[in-house]
Design an enzyme around this catalytic site. Structure first.
Site, PDB file in Angstrom:
ATOM      1  N   HIS A 281       0.900  -1.338  -0.280  1.00 13.43           N
ATOM      2  CA  HIS A 281       0.129  -0.228  -0.209  1.00 13.43           C
ATOM      3  C   HIS A 281       0.638   0.829  -0.236  1.00 13.43           C
ATOM      4  CE1 HIS A 281       1.212  -0.877   4.081  1.00 13.43           C
ATOM      5  NE2 HIS A 281      -0.045   0.937   4.443  1.00 13.43           N
TER       6      HIS A 281
ATOM      7  N   ASP B  50       5.686   4.204   5.030  1.00 21.13           N
ATOM      8  CA  ASP B  50       6.960   3.056   5.187  1.00 21.13           C
ATOM      9  C   ASP B  50       6.587   1.819   4.409  1.00 21.13           C
ATOM     10  OD1 ASP B  50       3.812   2.893   5.864  1.00 21.13           O
ATOM     11  OD2 ASP B  50       4.557   2.167   8.249  1.00 21.13           O
ATOM     12  N   HIS B  51       6.404   1.879   3.860  1.00 23.25           N
ATOM     13  CA  HIS B  51       6.289   0.420   2.383  1.00 23.25           C
ATOM     14  C   HIS B  51       7.049   0.994   1.318  1.00 23.25           C
ATOM     15  CE1 HIS B  51       3.814  -1.955   5.462  1.00 23.25           C
ATOM     16  NE2 HIS B  51       3.402  -0.418   6.597  1.00 23.25           N
TER      17      HIS B  51
ATOM     18  N   ASP C 264      -0.097  -4.433   7.004  1.00 27.93           N
ATOM     19  CA  ASP C 264      -1.260  -3.117   7.907  1.00 27.93           C
ATOM     20  C   ASP C 264      -2.256  -3.404   7.878  1.00 27.93           C
ATOM     21  OD1 ASP C 264       1.517  -2.170   7.324  1.00 27.93           O
ATOM     22  OD2 ASP C 264       0.752  -0.265   7.941  1.00 27.93           O
TER      23      ASP C 264
ATOM     24  N   HIS D 234       6.065  -5.042  12.124  1.00 34.79           N
ATOM     25  CA  HIS D 234       5.229  -3.584  11.880  1.00 34.79           C
ATOM     26  C   HIS D 234       5.585  -2.741  13.613  1.00 34.79           C
ATOM     27  CE1 HIS D 234       2.747  -0.667  10.575  1.00 34.79           C
ATOM     28  NE2 HIS D 234       3.068  -0.618   9.217  1.00 34.79           N
TER      29      HIS D 234
HETATM   30 ZN    ZN Z   1       3.000   0.762   7.924  1.00 29.98          ZN
HETATM   31 ZN    ZN Z   2       0.195   1.961   6.726  1.00 28.08          ZN
END
Ligand code: ZN
Ligand code: ZN
Length: 305
Positions: free
Chosen positions: A62, A66-67, A212, A270
């Site tokens: 997504h 942070d990805h 997530d 995570h």
């Molecule tokens: Zn994340």
């Molecule tokens: Zn996220």
């Protein structure tokens, strides 16, 4: 067939000292598959000796930074290092717009083709099939469209019983047909049943990457019996309200998911930057699912030898 995953980053939201945001690399039969690509991923690849030139597939769950904020940097390095072969990127449709825009304003024309496969977070679907595996999207429940990825080994061919094959002096040319389940007819007309020449291959293994998400029912059936389940565990359960607000999962819930889907092993990751040490998160998940480990950077988890 080799099937393993190495953790490159397991922090959520922001990097903290000694913990990078999310990225991991799968080695499946000596092909590399990058899953998420946060900032710092290239440094982590150098640190853990992951060669970018060996990566042919990148999966982005997504569009939270942070990805994926390391993606354009990695694509640029591949370009500068003379890559020519195509790279397949799987991710949400706007990712292409983001990448195109950055390349446009740096006046960069990549020397290699990017092949885009867009994910749809509303429905599960097979997005890749090659000789080794299938990859399916896992629709998750996050603040923005988000998918996990399920990597499933293909059913392998039957295994030859070496002693039997040698004793009957079966020519190599017949091996392929026998592995597929055919009987063997010797020159003297004797028919040898396949079951006397081969054994069942090992059951196909699977790796479920659940990034997530809220802990919800909708993705559980799809990841049932995963050999290795990676599940986000952003908070301890005393922060359940915060987890719900931000569409994340607690370590306790990750353990419950592993129990409910009958996973063989659970890896949690995570982690919120608030946790300087991770033992409490591990203990909480282990209180319901003992076979749990932390997604520690540089650690490799073997799914199949
Ligand atoms: Zn994340
Ligand atoms: Zn996220």
């Amino acid at each position: 067939m080799k099937f393993e995953v190495t953790i490159l980053g397991s922090s959520s939201a922001t990097p903290i000292f000694n913990r990078n945001p999310t990225a991991q690399v799968l080695n499946i039969n000596e092909k590399l598959y990058l899953v998420d690509c946060a900032e710092g991923t290239q440094q982590q690849m150098l640190r853990f000796d992951v060669k970018a030139s060996r990566i042919d597939y990148i999966f982005i769950s997504h569009l939270h930074g942070d990805h994926y904020l390391g993606l354009v940097g990695l694509l640029s390095s591949m370009h500068l290092n003379g890559r020519k072969k195509a790279l397949k990127i799987f991710g949400p449709p706007p990712l292409k717009e983001i990448v195109d825009l950055q390349l446009k304003y740096s006046e960069t024309t990549l020397h290699y083709p990017l092949e885009w496969v867009f994910t749809d977070a509303t429905t599960k679907g097979i997005i890749l099939e090659n000789q080794d595996i299938f990859v399916e999207t896992i629709p998750l429940d996050h603040r923005i469209p988000c998918t996990g990825f399920l990597f499933r080994q293909k059913k392998r061919l039957r295994k030859l019983i070496k002693e039997q094959i040698e004793e009957l002096e079966i020519p190599v040319a017949y091996y392929s047909a026998i592995k597929k389940g055919n009987d063997y007819t010797a020159p003297d007309g004797t028919v040898y049943k396949n079951s006397t020449l081969t054994i069942e291959p090992a059951e196909p293994k699977s790796y479920a990457y659940v990034s997530d998400t809220l802990y919800v029912e909708k993705y559980l059936a799809q990841i049932n019996s995963a050999t290795l389940l990676y599940h986000e565990a952003t908070f301890l359960n005393d922060m359940l309200d915060r987890a719900n607000q931000t569409h994340h999962t607690t370590a306790l819930q990750a353990g419950e998911v592993a129990v409910r889907v009958n996973a063989e092993k659970l890896v949690i990751g995570h982690f919120s930057a608030r946790y300087k040490t991770l033992n409490e998160l591990l203990e909480e998940a282990q209180s319901v699912f003992p076979n749990t480990e932390l997604a520690v950077e540089g650690k490799t988890f073997v799914i199949s030898e």
